[in-house]
Write an enzyme that holds these catalytic residues in place. Sequence first.
Site, PDB file in Angstrom:
ATOM      1  N   ASP A  24       0.791  -1.246   0.000  1.00  9.36           N
ATOM      2  CA  ASP A  24       0.000   0.000   0.000  1.00  9.36           C
ATOM      3  C   ASP A  24       0.821   1.294   0.000  1.00  9.36           C
ATOM      4  O   ASP A  24       0.454   2.275   0.680  1.00  9.36           O
ATOM      5  CB  ASP A  24      -0.955   0.011   1.207  1.00  9.36           C
ATOM      6  CG  ASP A  24      -1.930  -1.161   1.205  1.00  9.36           C
ATOM      7  OD1 ASP A  24      -1.877  -1.982   0.287  1.00  9.36           O
ATOM      8  OD2 ASP A  24      -2.745  -1.252   2.147  1.00  9.36           O
ATOM      9  N   LYS A 129      -6.814  -4.688  -2.903  1.00  9.79           N
ATOM     10  CA  LYS A 129      -7.419  -5.426  -1.783  1.00  9.79           C
ATOM     11  C   LYS A 129      -8.432  -4.542  -1.075  1.00  9.79           C
ATOM     12  O   LYS A 129      -8.174  -3.350  -0.853  1.00  9.79           O
ATOM     13  CB  LYS A 129      -6.317  -5.894  -0.813  1.00  9.79           C
ATOM     14  CG  LYS A 129      -5.512  -4.772  -0.170  1.00  9.79           C
ATOM     15  CD  LYS A 129      -4.385  -5.367   0.654  1.00  9.79           C
ATOM     16  CE  LYS A 129      -3.572  -4.335   1.396  1.00  9.79           C
ATOM     17  NZ  LYS A 129      -4.292  -3.512   2.349  1.00  9.79           N
ATOM     18  N   CYS A 162      -2.065  -2.306   7.819  1.00  3.80           N
ATOM     19  CA  CYS A 162      -2.085  -3.265   6.708  1.00  3.80           C
ATOM     20  C   CYS A 162      -0.882  -4.197   6.685  1.00  3.80           C
ATOM     21  O   CYS A 162      -0.991  -5.343   6.251  1.00  3.80           O
ATOM     22  CB  CYS A 162      -2.226  -2.517   5.393  1.00  3.80           C
ATOM     23  SG  CYS A 162      -3.866  -1.758   5.234  1.00  3.80           S
TER      24      CYS A 162
HETATM   25  N1  TIU Z   1      -2.610   0.434   4.284  1.00  8.70           N
HETATM   26  C1  TIU Z   1      -3.026   0.693   5.519  1.00  8.70           C
HETATM   27  O1  TIU Z   1      -2.299   0.533   6.487  1.00  8.70           O
HETATM   28  N2  TIU Z   1      -4.318   1.225   5.655  1.00  8.70           N
HETATM   29  C2  TIU Z   1      -4.703   2.059   6.685  1.00  8.70           C
HETATM   30  O2  TIU Z   1      -5.862   2.451   6.759  1.00  8.70           O
HETATM   31  N3  TIU Z   1      -3.730   2.448   7.566  1.00  8.70           N
HETATM   32  C3  TIU Z   1      -3.857   3.349   8.577  1.00  8.70           C
HETATM   33  O3  TIU Z   1      -2.913   3.473   9.359  1.00  8.70           O
HETATM   34  N4  TIU Z   1      -4.958   4.075   8.685  1.00  8.70           N
END
Ligand code: TIU
Length: 222
Positions: A24, A129, A162
């Site tokens: 991500d 995802k 994530c």
């Molecule tokens: N990719 C991921 O970690 N999504 C989140 O929403 N992370 C946060 O720390 N909010």
Amino acid sequence: MPTVAALPFDYAFPMAGVALVVIDMQRDFLEPGGFGAALGNDVALLAPAVAPARALLDGFRARGLPIIHTREAHRPDLSDCPPAKRRRGTPALRIGDPGPMGRILVAGEPGSAIIPELAPLPGETVIDKPGKGAFHATGLSDILARLGVTHLVFAGVTTEVCVQTTMREANDRGFDCLLAEDATESYVPAFKAATLAMIRAQGAIVGWTAPSAAVLAALESA
Ligand code: TIU
């Protein structure tokens, strides 16, 4: 076998069975105006992970090893976004709302793209995802089985959301997992530190951690 000087003890991996998973590293999390900022976070806190993640990409690319990029991104009709996820909290902008980088956390929008420094190359796998974990409602298990992968090296953001969720999913599926300590960041530095500690506690209960340079040194020794 190449061996990484890791915590809580050395991490050995077969060259034929290792893959890099970059979680991500999207504009929605690293740039102002995206999902991370809408949740009230200082997105600049994630920037230190970019150069180490790029070094890992370069190292895996140089050896032709498999690379998986993930994006947290929903279908434009939000049919894969549970209402509870969209409702949660009091964000400035909710998932699907129009923002300065297009609709928040929606696939195909500018904010959903991986940042240019870490952009996937042709032939690398990119997985959209709907959840925090990359195994939930995706084809990741099948992809890794087809590749014969048994060992996963992780980079990406955010450490305790994530990245940790995906590492725990992978650990339960039998993968040996290592998180590159400097190639991951959190909006909450104390949560990053706690996550690294809890991953490697109790004899690598979830997995290993090591600096990206130690992973690259192990690749070079192979
Ligand atoms: N990719 C991921 O970690 N999504 C989140 O929403 N992370 C946060 O720390 N909010």
